[in-house]
Design an enzyme around this catalytic site. Structure first.
Site, PDB file in Angstrom:
ATOM      1  N   CYS B  52     -57.669   2.013  68.609  1.00  0.00           N
ATOM      2  CA  CYS B  52     -56.404   1.682  67.936  1.00  0.00           C
ATOM      3  C   CYS B  52     -56.567   1.793  66.419  1.00  0.00           C
ATOM      4  CB  CYS B  52     -55.961   0.265  68.301  1.00  0.00           C
ATOM      5  SG  CYS B  52     -55.730   0.003  70.058  1.00  0.00           S
ATOM      6  N   ASP B 457     -33.189 -25.639  79.009  1.00  0.00           N
ATOM      7  CA  ASP B 457     -31.999 -24.890  78.646  1.00  0.00           C
ATOM      8  C   ASP B 457     -31.854 -23.830  79.747  1.00  0.00           C
ATOM      9  OD1 ASP B 457     -30.044 -23.440  77.118  1.00  0.00           O
ATOM     10  OD2 ASP B 457     -31.663 -22.051  76.635  1.00  0.00           O
TER      11      ASP B 457
END
Lengths: 60, 745
Positions: B52, B457
């Site tokens: 990377c 929630d």
């Protein structure tokens, strides 16, 4: 026992060298990116590009 | 998906898939310019290995005019510098995206605050204390083992050398403790640093006094060793908090608030959200988040209010409709006029609500502090009693009395206590991190372990926050294919849901989207429409069942209904069951409509639920539970949940949550699953158990050590052995937490 007179300073000096090396390493950012340093030794396929980028970093 | 295909990461950890609806953040406002050089710092997501680094740095150096590119793999930060004007920030972002990585710019203001000065100074202190401990030990051990063979002059030389090393080192390395102790004393409180500072300073003064008085014992080694062990604990604690903050900052960078402002001549310029003024005209492309409160000036589109109100169905908005900050524009481009600035927008109001709630949490006293509150007076009165006892009862003289009193202070040194909490917390944080849960503070573990109920929630927390097609079986195959072909040209969430269900394929020829209505196109030679009931020519509004729906009409055939639901996360029901088995009573507080919330509660087996509650009512419900002593934990993702997250005894938020909610939450869990919540509860309960064991051990150790000290039997050798022994035991006990059971998935 008189050997202590120079053995203690030698021990202290060696310890001090270690401490100074640690403080230098800390200051020069050797601990900034331990993972990157471990990975970068594997990069060898593009030595040229790496060197040129190195040179540019040095020249800054 | 394409991103993961282009990456061949040898580490096997594929990068986070770029989120579908967010395009690249415009990095241009975050470029710093000085002396013809432009520099930019980016958070890179997905970089894992040497490959990377090579790929990214090479690609960056390949851009003309790039002067330096350096990727820090530990922090995931890419620092770039280029000749100003040679490359644009957009080119850079595009190049990174082309490699398959995701990048987000850092706000230069955040970078200024980025330097970890405290961590550096702790490390320096640790280095000095380590040096001093090693060297003083060298001298001390030779005194202890030399014993009678050593002449008095030699012992004095050893003590003199120890003093020269230990006194300045201890004064330097002890500063973090002295500062904190002074601050606590000024407030009239005693924290753990008070006895630590006292023990260090008294040990030094006593040793210096003994040196000049010609006494046999010096405690220089005890003083520096105490500091060395405690600094390890302090540094671990600091590192934990720093890493959590860094992770939180990366998330914030991803949500970097920029906006495209329209000039008088119609050109669009990217500006940071905080520079938006009242009356600015802003361009909102599909997928953009509304940066400040405003009204729609031009265009018709659907907006996703999920993060703001918890409403799961997309809402149509047209000219004159108000948009609050945090709403996501879904289907077509809008022009809005700002009516507020960033500081006065809804987000800012919620932030104020959060601050008010956080004050109550700030009063939470950590276990270690509570232990210190008990420990400090006991140890101090014991020391005083020892002094008085030797002076008056044993009539041993001032010197012996002082010596023994100080020995009590040193041997009861809170090494075990000072190391116990940070060691447990850092091991717990490491274990949670491996499971994709980020922990924001150490005391969060203790608070979550104490929780007795758990409030969820709905939209985006129990559910994925995006609709899924629910009646595929009822839809004729031909109609389904037609709908998919039409839906491929649309960004509306319901169209997306159809495309997800259908998989890749061809879009219908000449299909076009009509904002607020639906899609029209040609399907096998016939005119087809997919969208709202009116659009498809459905006349009977009575046929509308609750939930979201879209209709398909091909030619003159009868329209076909497509039903959608915001489906729960795959493991939601299992997680709710596990949590209630663990003694946490689940409760649902939703901002969504009652039938939707009721259906969800039934499906997941939640008996206590409320619907259509706003941010204030949610926070009020939490406050009610807190007042009743129920210690509720809150899990939520929306801006409307942020105040309740801050008010709850402990709180968790998914990685997709709004920035404000993530910063209010104690834990942030990543990924599409909900089991991070269970893992966090499990680990925090285990961590609490380890912590209590460590404190129990420290108490036991003191129970044995104190009588030895009170009766004046402590030599420096005993003190050193006891101190290091107890520290090692608490660290080993903390390491048990990382156990092998945690490693298996």
């Amino acid at each position: 026992m008189s050997g202590l007179l120079y053995l203690i300073p030698i021990a202290l000096f060696l310890g001090g060298v270690g401490l100074a090396a640690f403080l230098w390493a800390l200051k020069s950012g050797q601990f900034e990116d331990p993972e990157g340093a471990a990975a970068r030794i594997l990069l060898d396929d593009d030595l040229e590009a790496d060197e040129s980028s190195q040179r540019e970093r040095m020249s800054r | 998906m394409s991103a993961s295909a282009t990456i061949a990461c040898p580490s096997g950890l594929e990068p986070a898939a770029p989120s579908e609806n967010s395009g690249d953040i415009d990095a241009a406002p975050f470029v710093r310019r000085a002396k013809g050089t432009a520099s930019l710092d980016l958070a890179i997501f997905g970089a894992k290995c040497a490959g990377c680094i090579a790929k990214i740095e090479k690609a960056m150096m390949g851009l003309g005019g790039m002067q330096s590119a350096r990727l820090n793999l530990s922090t995931g930060r890419l620092s770039l510098a280029w000749r100003d004007g040679a490359v644009s920030a957009a080119d850079v972002m595009k190049a990174i995206r082309a490699l398959g990585y995701r990048a987000a710019p850092f706000d230069p203001q955040l970078i200024e605050a980025d330097h970890d000065a405290e961590g550096r100074s702790l490390l320096r202190a640790l280095g000095v204390a380590g040096f001093a401990t090693a060297n003083v030990m060298l001298l001390s051990i030779s005194v202890w083992s030399g014993g009678t063979e050593m002449g008095e002059a030699t012992v004095r030389l050893m003590h003199w050398a120890s003093a020269v090393i230990a006194v300045p080192s201890a004064l330097y390395a002890g500063r973090p403790f002295f500062r904190s102790a002074l601050a606590a004393l000024k407030r009239g409180r005693a924290n753990m640093d008070v006895p630590i500072s006292l023990a260090v300073i008294l040990a030094l003064t006593l040793s210096i006094h003994e040196f000049f008085a010609g006494g046999p014992h010096a405690y220089f080694d005890a003083a520096v060793m105490l500091l060395f062990f405690l600094l390890i604990g302090r540094y671990l604690d600091h590192r934990l908090r720093w890493r959590a903050r860094e992770a939180a900052r990366d998330v914030l960078a991803l949500q970097a608030a920029t906006a495209r402002r329209l000039d008088a001549d119609g050109g669009a310029v990217s500006v940071p959200a905080r520079e938006i003024r009242f009356g600015d005209r802003l361009l909102l492309a599909p997928g953009d988040r509304v940066p400040v409160d405003g009204v729609v000036a031009e265009g018709v589109s659907y907006a996703d209010l999920a993060l703001v109100t918890g409403e799961s169905a997309p809402v149509k908005c047209a000219q004159g409709d108000a948009l609050s900050a945090g709403v996501v524009n879904l289907s077509s481009t809008l022009v809005m006029v700002a009516t507020k600035t960033l500081d006065t927008s809804l987000i800012a109001e919620l932030a104020r609500l959060m601050e008010a709630s956080e004050e109550t949490r700030g009063r939470y006293r950590r276990l270690a502090d509570r232990a210190a509150g008990f420990y400090v007076p006991v140890v101090h009165s014991l020391a005083v009693a020892t002094f008085a006892g030797w002076l008056f009862l044993a009539d041993a003289g001032l010197r012996v009395a002082a010596l023994n009193a100080i020995a009590v202070l040193i041997i009861t040194c809170p090494c075990a206590l000072g190391l116990a909490a940070p060691a447990v917390q850092i091991v717990a944080a490491g274990r949670l991190f491996k499971r994709g849960v980020l922990m924001k503070s150490g005391d969060a573990l203790e608070r979550l372990a104490e929780a007795q109920s758990i409030i969820f929630d709905k939209t985006g927390t129990l559910t994925l926050g995006r609709p899924m097609l629910t009646n595929r079986d009822e839809i004729p195959a031909d109609a389904f294919d037609a709908a998919a072909a039409l839906a491929r040209v649309s960004r509306h969430p319901l169209s997306r849901a159809v495309v997800v269900a259908a998989g890749p394929g061809e879009a219908a020829a000449d299909a076009a989207e009509f904002a607020g209505l639906g899609v029209e196109g040609t399907w096998r030679g016939q005119r087809a429409r997919f969208g709202s009931p009116e659009w498809a020519g459905v006349s009977a509004p009575g046929s509308q069942a609750p939930g979201m729906s879209a209709w398909l009409a091909i030619g003159d055939d009868a329209p076909v209904r497509f039903s959608f639901e915001d489906t729960p996360r795959a493991d939601a029901a299992a997680v709710i069951r596990t949590l209630s088995d663990m003694g946490l009573e689940p409760e649902l507080l939703s901002g969504d409509r009652t039938p939707v919330a009721a259906a969800m509660a039934r499906a997941l087996g939640i008996t206590r639920w409320r619907a259509e509650v706003g941010p204030r009512e949610k926070a009020a419900r939490i406050a009610e539970l807190v007042a009743a002593g129920a210690k509720p934990a809150m899990v939520g993702d929306g801006l409307n949940d942020a105040p309740s997250l801050a008010a709850a005894h402990a709180s968790l938020a998914p990685g997709t949550a709004a920035a404000a909610s993530q910063s209010a939450a104690d834990f942030v869990y990543l990924g599409d699953r909900l089991d991070g919540v269970v893992e966090a509860v499990k680990v925090s309960r285990k961590a609490r158990a380890r912590l209590i064991e460590n404190f129990a051990f420290a108490a036991l150790y003191n129970f044995i050590a104190i009588p030895i000290a009170v009766f004046g039997l402590v030599t420096p050798l005993i003190a050193a052995a006891a101190m290091s022994g107890s520290s090692v035991v608490v660290i080993l006990n903390a390491l048990r937490l990382s156990g092998k059971r945690g490693a298996k998935r």
